[in-house]
Design a protein around this motif. Structure first.
Motif, short mmCIF file in Angstrom:
data_model
loop_
_atom_site.label_atom_id
_atom_site.label_comp_id
_atom_site.label_asym_id
_atom_site.label_seq_id
_atom_site.Cartn_x
_atom_site.Cartn_y
_atom_site.Cartn_z
N ALA A 1 0.81 -1.22 0.00
CA ALA A 1 0.00 0.00 0.00
C ALA A 1 0.84 1.27 0.00
CB ALA A 1 -0.92 0.01 1.22
N CYS A 2 2.14 1.15 0.21
CA CYS A 2 2.99 2.33 0.41
C CYS A 2 2.90 3.31 -0.76
CB CYS A 2 4.44 1.90 0.62
SG CYS A 2 5.57 3.28 0.95
N GLU A 3 3.02 2.81 -1.97
CA GLU A 3 3.03 3.71 -3.13
C GLU A 3 1.73 4.50 -3.22
OE1 GLU A 3 4.27 3.67 -7.83
OE2 GLU A 3 4.01 1.76 -6.77
N ALA A 4 0.60 3.82 -3.03
CA ALA A 4 -0.70 4.51 -3.10
C ALA A 4 -0.83 5.53 -1.96
CB ALA A 4 -1.84 3.50 -3.04
N GLN A 5 -0.31 5.19 -0.79
CA GLN A 5 -0.36 6.14 0.33
C GLN A 5 0.42 7.40 0.02
OE1 GLN A 5 1.08 3.69 3.53
NE2 GLN A 5 -0.94 2.84 4.01
N LEU A 6 1.57 7.23 -0.59
CA LEU A 6 2.36 8.40 -0.98
C LEU A 6 1.64 9.24 -2.02
CD1 LEU A 6 5.95 6.87 -1.25
CD2 LEU A 6 5.05 8.28 0.60
N GLU A 7 1.10 8.58 -3.03
CA GLU A 7 0.44 9.32 -4.11
C GLU A 7 -0.76 10.10 -3.60
OE1 GLU A 7 1.66 9.67 -7.05
OE2 GLU A 7 3.30 8.23 -6.78
N ARG A 8 -1.52 9.51 -2.69
CA ARG A 8 -2.69 10.22 -2.15
C ARG A 8 -2.25 11.44 -1.35
NH1 ARG A 8 -5.00 4.87 -1.78
NH2 ARG A 8 -4.21 4.59 0.35
N GLN A 9 -1.18 11.30 -0.58
CA GLN A 9 -0.73 12.43 0.24
C GLN A 9 -0.07 13.52 -0.60
OE1 GLN A 9 0.65 11.26 4.45
NE2 GLN A 9 0.93 9.37 3.26
N MET A 10 0.49 13.14 -1.71
CA MET A 10 1.12 14.13 -2.58
C MET A 10 0.10 15.07 -3.23
SD MET A 10 4.21 11.91 -4.33
CE MET A 10 4.81 13.26 -5.35
N ARG A 11 -1.18 14.77 -3.11
CA ARG A 11 -2.20 15.70 -3.59
C ARG A 11 -2.23 16.98 -2.77
NH1 ARG A 11 -6.84 11.00 -3.72
NH2 ARG A 11 -5.95 9.75 -5.43
N SER A 12 -1.74 16.91 -1.53
CA SER A 12 -1.68 18.09 -0.67
C SER A 12 -0.45 18.92 -1.02
CB SER A 12 -1.61 17.69 0.80
OG SER A 12 -1.31 18.82 1.61
N ALA A 13 -0.65 20.20 -1.22
CA ALA A 13 0.48 21.09 -1.51
C ALA A 13 1.42 21.24 -0.32
CB ALA A 13 -0.04 22.47 -1.93
N LEU A 14 0.98 20.80 0.84
CA LEU A 14 1.80 20.93 2.05
C LEU A 14 2.71 19.74 2.27
CD1 LEU A 14 -0.75 22.34 4.67
CD2 LEU A 14 0.54 23.55 2.91
N PHE A 15 2.47 18.65 1.57
CA PHE A 15 3.18 17.39 1.83
C PHE A 15 4.62 17.46 1.34
CE2 PHE A 15 3.89 12.79 0.65
CZ PHE A 15 3.89 12.30 1.95
N ARG A 16 5.57 17.24 2.26
CA ARG A 16 6.98 17.33 1.90
C ARG A 16 7.72 16.00 1.99
NH1 ARG A 16 5.09 21.24 0.43
NH2 ARG A 16 5.76 23.42 0.64
N GLY A 17 7.23 15.11 2.81
CA GLY A 17 7.95 13.86 2.99
C GLY A 17 7.28 12.99 4.03
N VAL A 18 8.05 12.03 4.52
CA VAL A 18 7.51 10.97 5.38
C VAL A 18 8.41 10.78 6.59
CG1 VAL A 18 7.27 8.44 5.50
CG2 VAL A 18 6.24 9.71 3.60
N ARG A 19 7.77 10.54 7.72
CA ARG A 19 8.50 9.97 8.85
C ARG A 19 7.99 8.55 9.03
NH1 ARG A 19 8.82 11.83 15.18
NH2 ARG A 19 6.59 11.32 15.14
N ALA A 20 8.82 7.59 8.67
CA ALA A 20 8.53 6.17 8.91
C ALA A 20 9.66 5.65 9.78
CB ALA A 20 8.48 5.41 7.59
N LYS A 21 9.31 5.19 10.97
CA LYS A 21 10.32 4.77 11.94
C LYS A 21 10.66 3.29 11.74
CE LYS A 21 8.11 7.77 15.36
NZ LYS A 21 7.36 7.77 16.64
N PRO A 22 11.92 2.98 11.56
CA PRO A 22 12.29 1.56 11.48
C PRO A 22 12.21 0.91 12.86
CG PRO A 22 14.25 2.92 11.49
CD PRO A 22 13.08 3.87 11.43
N VAL A 23 12.19 -0.39 12.89
CA VAL A 23 12.25 -1.13 14.16
C VAL A 23 13.62 -0.88 14.78
CG1 VAL A 23 12.37 -3.45 15.16
CG2 VAL A 23 10.60 -2.88 13.47
N THR A 24 13.62 -0.49 16.05
CA THR A 24 14.87 -0.19 16.74
C THR A 24 14.85 -0.79 18.15
OG1 THR A 24 13.97 1.92 17.53
CG2 THR A 24 15.27 1.97 15.50
N ALA A 25 16.01 -0.82 18.76
CA ALA A 25 16.13 -1.32 20.13
C ALA A 25 15.83 -0.19 21.11
CB ALA A 25 17.54 -1.85 20.37
N ALA A 26 15.12 -0.51 22.17
CA ALA A 26 14.77 0.50 23.17
C ALA A 26 15.97 0.90 24.03
CB ALA A 26 13.65 -0.02 24.07
#
Length: 313
Positions: free
Chosen positions: A105-130
């Motif tokens: 679903a990632c590509e479609a999620q990006l394309e839908r958000q790119m319709r907003s003139a305010l959208f600049r990028g993504v924060r997607a957090k990788p799995v990390t150790a606490a």
């Protein structure tokens, strides 16, 4: 004396009225939240609330909203809500959304958000150790920085000229620097001063090593933000020293002010946090005040044409 113009490059808004679902704010309290009890921020926080935080002597010219852990099924819901909010209240001026890396679903999620003139990028957090002593257990895990499927999301951002807000604890910074060698054109903004949670001497040494590795990539900038730690008590002067060191490592031209409000408010007031950043600038780069508090954010988040012209010096 004229007011100092300010751009807050990382904050969160939420209405908690059903417009956007935020499970961590509306359902059970998350006992693993990195700053402990956050019940005080489980209430609406909107543009008027942020504006009321700005101390005398400053003028808020614009802001960048960073995704706030909304319900993950439809990240465009938050983006669409923020776009409407900006039309009504002039904030935020840009936004960083979320997308499900390694998911079809990632590509479609990006394309839908790119319709907003305010959208600049993504924060997607990788799995990390606490904690640093758990670091080895996450290497190669699904969704980690070693997951080739997850890393495809970074290439999707690069292909679309979108940026990545990188948020990992300090013991993963060097890993992130290595991963970014595969996307040399990707613009990256490191969140929260690289999260130096471990303030022991070995912990800070590891933070410095990772920060230098990332700073070697000219496309990486850093937000001077959020120094609350699950492993160390809040200490104002030590935090100022960390901020100044981050400026030294990255250079003033790649540092931007950010509040992380309302979350940072669990530890300190907006005015105090801003004063801490100001002191770090005075200590490390006294000629760069305008750049760090305003100009760099305009360039890095491409705010020209989005921040109202009357708000830009």
């Amino acid at each position: 004396m004229s007011e100092q113009v300010l751009i807050d490059s990382h904050h969160h808004f939420w209405a908690l009225d059903g417009s956007v679902q935020y499970p961590w704010l509306e359902d059970d309290v998350d006992g693993h939240f990195f700053l402990g009890d956050y019940s005080r921020i489980r209430q609406p926080f909107l543009p008027s609330d942020l504006r009321h935080q700005i101390p005398a002597g400053y003028r808020l010219a614009g802001t960048v909203h960073c995704e706030a852990e909304s319900a993950r099924g439809e990240p465009e819901v938050e983006t669409e809500w923020l776009t409407r909010l900006a039309q009504q209240q002039e904030l935020p001026c840009a936004l960083v959304g979320w997308a499900a890396f390694a998911d079809p679903a990632c590509e479609a999620q990006l394309e839908r958000q790119m319709r907003s003139a305010l959208f600049r990028g993504v924060r997607a957090k990788p799995v990390t150790a606490a904690r640093p002593d758990q670091y080895q257990s996450t290497l190669g895990a699904s969704g980690s920085l070693q997951d080739t499927g997850w890393i495809r999301g970074l290439r999707m951002l690069e292909e679309r000229d979108l940026s990545w807000d990188l948020r990992v604890p300090a013991w993963h910074l060097a890993d992130a620097a290595r991963v970014l060698e595969g996307t040399p054109a990707l613009r990256v903004i490191l969140n929260h001063t690289g999260l130096p949670w471990d303030r022991s001497e070995p912990g800070l040494a590891r933070w410095r090593e990772g920060m230098r590795a990332l700073a070697a990539n000219p496309n990486v900038a850093v937000k001077l933000s959020e120094l609350g730690s699950p492993m160390a008590a809040w200490h104002e002067q030590r935090n100022i020293d960390v901020l100044a060191e981050a400026i030294d490592i990255f250079g003033a031209e790649r540092c931007i002010f950010a509040s992380n409000f309302p979350v940072t408010g669990l530890n300190v007031s907006y005015a105090t946090w801003l004063a801490m950043v100001e002191q770090a600038i005075a200590d490390a780069a006294p000629d760069a005040r305008q750049a760090i508090l305003h100009d760099n954010a305009v360039r890095i988040y491409r705010l020209a044409g989005t921040v109202p012209a009357s708000h830009i010096l």
